[in-house]
Design a protein around this motif. Sequence first.
Motif, PDB file in Angstrom:
ATOM      1  N   LEU A  87       0.835  -1.211   0.000  1.00  0.00           N
ATOM      2  CA  LEU A  87       0.000   0.000   0.000  1.00  0.00           C
ATOM      3  C   LEU A  87       0.864   1.253   0.000  1.00  0.00           C
ATOM      4  N   ALA A  88       1.929   1.251   0.788  1.00  0.00           N
ATOM      5  CA  ALA A  88       2.802   2.425   0.879  1.00  0.00           C
ATOM      6  C   ALA A  88       3.587   2.632  -0.412  1.00  0.00           C
ATOM      7  N   ILE A  89       4.271   1.606  -0.874  1.00  0.00           N
ATOM      8  CA  ILE A  89       5.112   1.789  -2.064  1.00  0.00           C
ATOM      9  C   ILE A  89       4.247   1.967  -3.305  1.00  0.00           C
ATOM     10  N   GLY A  90       3.076   1.371  -3.309  1.00  0.00           N
ATOM     11  CA  GLY A  90       2.181   1.528  -4.461  1.00  0.00           C
ATOM     12  C   GLY A  90       1.793   2.976  -4.694  1.00  0.00           C
ATOM     13  N   LEU A  91       1.523   3.685  -3.627  1.00  0.00           N
ATOM     14  CA  LEU A  91       1.160   5.104  -3.751  1.00  0.00           C
ATOM     15  C   LEU A  91       2.345   5.920  -4.253  1.00  0.00           C
ATOM     16  N   LEU A  92       3.528   5.641  -3.726  1.00  0.00           N
ATOM     17  CA  LEU A  92       4.726   6.333  -4.211  1.00  0.00           C
ATOM     18  C   LEU A  92       5.002   5.965  -5.668  1.00  0.00           C
ATOM     19  N   PHE A  93       4.742   4.732  -6.019  1.00  0.00           N
ATOM     20  CA  PHE A  93       4.935   4.272  -7.391  1.00  0.00           C
ATOM     21  C   PHE A  93       4.026   5.051  -8.342  1.00  0.00           C
ATOM     22  N   VAL A  94       2.792   5.257  -7.953  1.00  0.00           N
ATOM     23  CA  VAL A  94       1.868   6.064  -8.768  1.00  0.00           C
ATOM     24  C   VAL A  94       2.436   7.464  -8.967  1.00  0.00           C
ATOM     25  N   ALA A  95       3.014   8.029  -7.919  1.00  0.00           N
ATOM     26  CA  ALA A  95       3.516   9.405  -7.960  1.00  0.00           C
ATOM     27  C   ALA A  95       4.655   9.595  -8.963  1.00  0.00           C
ATOM     28  N   ILE A  96       5.391   8.516  -9.284  1.00  0.00           N
ATOM     29  CA  ILE A  96       6.497   8.666 -10.247  1.00  0.00           C
ATOM     30  C   ILE A  96       6.046   8.442 -11.688  1.00  0.00           C
ATOM     31  N   ALA A  97       4.743   8.213 -11.878  1.00  0.00           N
ATOM     32  CA  ALA A  97       4.140   8.079 -13.209  1.00  0.00           C
ATOM     33  C   ALA A  97       4.783   6.983 -14.056  1.00  0.00           C
ATOM     34  N   MET A 144       9.033  -2.374  -7.167  1.00  0.00           N
ATOM     35  CA  MET A 144       8.401  -1.055  -7.120  1.00  0.00           C
ATOM     36  C   MET A 144       9.224  -0.085  -6.280  1.00  0.00           C
ATOM     37  N   ALA A 145       9.776  -0.567  -5.161  1.00  0.00           N
ATOM     38  CA  ALA A 145      10.591   0.295  -4.303  1.00  0.00           C
ATOM     39  C   ALA A 145      11.869   0.731  -5.020  1.00  0.00           C
ATOM     40  N   VAL A 146      12.499  -0.193  -5.712  1.00  0.00           N
ATOM     41  CA  VAL A 146      13.720   0.153  -6.457  1.00  0.00           C
ATOM     42  C   VAL A 146      13.393   1.146  -7.564  1.00  0.00           C
TER      43      VAL A 146
END
Length: 156
Positions: A87-97, A144-146
């Motif tokens: 849930l956390a990394i997914g939201l950040l992943f969205v933010a990097i388009a 996703m984190a990388v």
Amino acid sequence: MDQLTLTNPVFVTYAIAAAIMVLKIMLQGWITVARMMANDAGLASPEDLKPGPANRNPRPEQLAPNDDVDRSRRIHRNDLENIPAFLAIGLLFVAIAPPLAAAQWLMYGFVVARLLHTFAYSTAQRHEVRAIFYTVGSLIVIAMAVWVLAAAIPLL
């Protein structure tokens, strides 16, 4: 932020995957309760033996381990150890388009891996079977984190 709206298909992908995973966490708790009631066993705390509407005839043996209930608890605990990271990394992943196809493969892949992990755990499959699905989900979160780090570090 334009990335975090329902007009962004990557965010829609995340919203769907995240909602399914949140429902999975919440429903697993209810499954555990249903298993406790069906088995009339597997209670977790001494205070659960106090008489009440849900347990009119408490008995000490209700605190004894029950495999059906404990299996559901282990599934729930495993979800609580893994889904929040997604849930956390997914939201950040969205933010990097990221590209939509990559987001869909990764996010829906995680959902499928978690659901298959639960199925394998629920049906008492060998550890190696569960481990395959855990590994797939874990590698997806790591990827996703990388990817997020690769996008963010150059901006420092």
